[in-house]
Scaffold this motif. Structure first.
Motif, PDB file in Angstrom:
ATOM      1  N   UNK A   1     -10.243  43.908  28.473  1.00 16.87           N
ATOM      2  CA  UNK A   1      -8.930  44.438  28.442  1.00 16.87           C
ATOM      3  C   UNK A   1      -8.031  43.522  27.731  1.00 16.87           C
ATOM      4  N   UNK A   2      -8.180  42.104  28.007  1.00 18.16           N
ATOM      5  CA  UNK A   2      -7.264  41.186  27.443  1.00 18.16           C
ATOM      6  C   UNK A   2      -7.943  40.472  26.428  1.00 18.16           C
ATOM      7  N   UNK A   3      -7.670  38.932  26.306  1.00 20.04           N
ATOM      8  CA  UNK A   3      -8.111  38.115  25.319  1.00 20.04           C
ATOM      9  C   UNK A   3      -7.300  37.639  24.559  1.00 20.04           C
ATOM     10  N   UNK A   4      -5.882  37.751  24.651  1.00 20.44           N
ATOM     11  CA  UNK A   4      -4.827  37.446  23.891  1.00 20.44           C
ATOM     12  C   UNK A   4      -3.436  37.089  24.780  1.00 20.44           C
ATOM     13  N   UNK A   5      -2.480  36.627  24.278  1.00 18.76           N
ATOM     14  CA  UNK A   5      -1.302  36.542  24.888  1.00 18.76           C
ATOM     15  C   UNK A   5      -0.499  37.731  24.453  1.00 18.76           C
ATOM     16  N   UNK A   6       0.013  38.495  25.352  1.00 18.56           N
ATOM     17  CA  UNK A   6       0.715  39.736  25.029  1.00 18.56           C
ATOM     18  C   UNK A   6       2.274  39.464  25.137  1.00 18.56           C
ATOM     19  N   UNK A   7       3.084  39.708  23.948  1.00 22.93           N
ATOM     20  CA  UNK A   7       4.502  39.821  24.075  1.00 22.93           C
ATOM     21  C   UNK A   7       4.964  40.821  24.690  1.00 22.93           C
ATOM     22  N   UNK A   8       5.975  40.564  25.498  1.00 22.57           N
ATOM     23  CA  UNK A   8       6.579  41.673  26.401  1.00 22.57           C
ATOM     24  C   UNK A   8       8.053  41.590  26.396  1.00 22.57           C
ATOM     25  N   UNK A   9       8.961  42.358  26.588  1.00 20.37           N
ATOM     26  CA  UNK A   9      10.253  42.418  26.660  1.00 20.37           C
ATOM     27  C   UNK A   9      10.484  42.524  28.200  1.00 20.37           C
ATOM     28  N   UNK A  10      12.308  42.573  28.276  1.00 16.54           N
ATOM     29  CA  UNK A  10      12.545  42.454  29.981  1.00 16.54           C
ATOM     30  C   UNK A  10      12.319  43.722  30.395  1.00 16.54           C
ATOM     31  N   UNK A  11      12.150  45.126  29.673  1.00 11.27           N
ATOM     32  CA  UNK A  11      11.868  46.345  30.166  1.00 11.27           C
ATOM     33  C   UNK A  11      10.540  46.488  30.462  1.00 11.27           C
ATOM     34  N   UNK A  12       9.654  45.637  30.027  1.00  8.63           N
ATOM     35  CA  UNK A  12       8.145  45.751  30.324  1.00  8.63           C
ATOM     36  C   UNK A  12       7.557  45.021  31.412  1.00  8.63           C
ATOM     37  N   UNK A  13       8.898  44.081  31.992  1.00  5.31           N
ATOM     38  CA  UNK A  13       8.112  43.070  32.790  1.00  5.31           C
ATOM     39  C   UNK A  13       7.674  43.820  33.998  1.00  5.31           C
ATOM     40  N   UNK A  14       8.064  44.894  34.757  1.00  6.61           N
ATOM     41  CA  UNK A  14       7.852  45.358  35.960  1.00  6.61           C
ATOM     42  C   UNK A  14       6.442  45.937  35.728  1.00  6.61           C
ATOM     43  N   UNK A  15       6.246  46.694  34.620  1.00  9.62           N
ATOM     44  CA  UNK A  15       4.830  47.574  34.393  1.00  9.62           C
ATOM     45  C   UNK A  15       3.704  46.392  34.220  1.00  9.62           C
ATOM     46  N   UNK A  16       4.179  45.354  33.094  1.00 10.50           N
ATOM     47  CA  UNK A  16       3.138  44.610  32.663  1.00 10.50           C
ATOM     48  C   UNK A  16       2.802  43.384  33.600  1.00 10.50           C
ATOM     49  N   UNK A  17       3.544  43.249  34.428  1.00 13.54           N
ATOM     50  CA  UNK A  17       3.308  41.820  35.351  1.00 13.54           C
ATOM     51  C   UNK A  17       3.536  42.440  36.912  1.00 13.54           C
ATOM     52  N   UNK A  18       4.483  42.863  37.498  1.00 13.65           N
ATOM     53  CA  UNK A  18       4.801  43.340  38.859  1.00 13.65           C
ATOM     54  C   UNK A  18       3.769  44.347  39.377  1.00 13.65           C
ATOM     55  N   UNK A  19       3.216  45.327  38.233  1.00 16.15           N
ATOM     56  CA  UNK A  19       2.464  46.486  38.783  1.00 16.15           C
ATOM     57  C   UNK A  19       1.072  46.463  38.086  1.00 16.15           C
ATOM     58  N   UNK A  20       0.526  45.154  37.792  1.00 11.28           N
ATOM     59  CA  UNK A  20      -0.673  45.033  37.299  1.00 11.28           C
ATOM     60  C   UNK A  20      -1.669  45.165  38.369  1.00 11.28           C
ATOM     61  N   UNK A  21      -2.741  45.575  38.125  1.00  8.16           N
ATOM     62  CA  UNK A  21      -3.709  45.756  39.179  1.00  8.16           C
ATOM     63  C   UNK A  21      -3.907  44.760  40.090  1.00  8.16           C
ATOM     64  N   UNK A  22      -4.061  44.867  41.342  1.00 10.45           N
ATOM     65  CA  UNK A  22      -4.422  43.866  42.252  1.00 10.45           C
ATOM     66  C   UNK A  22      -5.573  42.762  42.249  1.00 10.45           C
ATOM     67  N   UNK A  23      -6.510  43.394  41.426  1.00 12.10           N
ATOM     68  CA  UNK A  23      -7.412  42.150  41.054  1.00 12.10           C
ATOM     69  C   UNK A  23      -7.237  41.472  39.725  1.00 12.10           C
ATOM     70  N   UNK A  24      -6.078  41.518  39.234  1.00 13.27           N
ATOM     71  CA  UNK A  24      -5.766  40.853  37.761  1.00 13.27           C
ATOM     72  C   UNK A  24      -4.633  39.700  38.327  1.00 13.27           C
ATOM     73  N   UNK A  25      -4.794  38.709  37.672  1.00 13.36           N
ATOM     74  CA  UNK A  25      -3.925  37.577  37.968  1.00 13.36           C
ATOM     75  C   UNK A  25      -3.260  37.813  36.594  1.00 13.36           C
ATOM     76  N   UNK A  26      -1.970  37.435  36.358  1.00 15.93           N
ATOM     77  CA  UNK A  26      -1.083  37.401  35.397  1.00 15.93           C
ATOM     78  C   UNK A  26      -0.326  36.086  35.047  1.00 15.93           C
ATOM     79  N   UNK A  27      -0.574  35.482  33.909  1.00 13.57           N
ATOM     80  CA  UNK A  27       0.171  34.179  33.848  1.00 13.57           C
ATOM     81  C   UNK A  27       1.487  34.683  32.611  1.00 13.57           C
ATOM     82  N   UNK A  28       2.523  34.326  33.008  1.00 15.19           N
ATOM     83  CA  UNK A  28       3.784  34.699  32.437  1.00 15.19           C
ATOM     84  C   UNK A  28       4.413  33.334  31.750  1.00 15.19           C
TER      85      UNK A  28
END
Length: 244
Positions: A94-121
């Motif tokens: 699913x991953x393998x690179x650093x994904x660029x996001x904007x402020x409007x993406x934060x909740x979806x891409x970070x806060x609402x990520x699957x519970x078994x996925x760690x997110x580094x911002x």
């Protein structure tokens, strides 16, 4: 007694020596290719239902087979195992690179990520050298640990009026909550290296994952790489000192 006239007809596609000579002289059109029936391909219903048959199915097809294999316990269990492997493989890729996001993406891409996925911002600003140094390490870690999600966002897009003196900043999320907050490049030691950043991230939580190895093996590997890097840097410093 009547006269009988026999007309000899050769097998279809056959050619006489005379015909071959005439074709070479251009007096007859080229000989058409002999008819060749297409190879036999058994229908899916004719194929034996075994492990090979299960392996040929997509994940969607395996889902649909759930009710069709009730009479075969072995194949039903193998179907479940194969489906779990495919789902795990999809998660790893699913991953393998650093994904660029904007402020409007934060909740979806970070806060609402699957519970078994760690997110580094990583919060950064263009033109700040320290951000570039940390970004290089983060990009290398993203390639190595493909089951961990790495994203980058301009600091002021994430937090309005965020001071430039605080970038780069790393935020670590899991299950919608902040698990780590590292402000400034100094958080990762005297030299910012992928090995040093990885060690800091894994100090208290299994943040990094490649999707294959257990957490204990990942952390052991992180520590080993850090030690090897420190030793290599020390030897390099000794070589530089002796050359001076």
């Amino acid at each position: 007694m009547g006269d009988y006239h026999f007309v000899y007809k050769d097998t279809e596609g056959a050619s006489t020596q005379w015909d071959d000579i005439q074709r070479k002289l251009g007096n007859l059109p080229p000989k058409p290719p002999a008819f060749k029936p297409p190879p036999f391909t058994p229908s899916s219903d004719d194929q034996p239902k075994d492990q090979t048959w299960i392996d040929s199915k997509t994940s969607e097809e395996l889902e649909e087979l759930e009710d069709d294999l009730d009479d075969d316990r072995f194949l039903q269990e193998y179907r479940k195992k194969r489906l779990a492997e495919m789902q795990e493989s999809a998660k790893v890729l699913r991953f393998g690179s650093v994904i660029p996001i904007s402020g409007s993406d934060f909740v979806r891409e970070v806060s609402q990520a699957p519970t078994d996925v760690w997110v580094v911002v990583i919060l950064y600003k263009e033109g700040i050298p320290e951000c570039g140094l940390l970004m290089q390490s983060i990009e290398e870690l993203a390639v190595r640990y493909t089951a961990t999600k790495f994203v980058k966002i301009i600091s002021t897009d994430c937090i309005p009026n965020y001071p430039d003196q605080n970038v780069p900043t790393l935020l670590v999320y899991n299950n919608g909550a902040v698990k780590g907050n590292y402000v400034g490049l100094h958080s990762f030691g005297r030299r910012c290296t992928p090995e040093g950043v990885a060690l800091v991230l894994c100090q208290s939580d299994p943040v990094l994952s490649d999707g294959h190895n257990r957490n204990e093996a990942i952390i052991k590997g992180v520590r080993q790489r850090f030690i090897e890097k420190v030793v290599a840097d020390h030897e390099e410093d000794d070589d530089d000192s002796s050359s001076d």
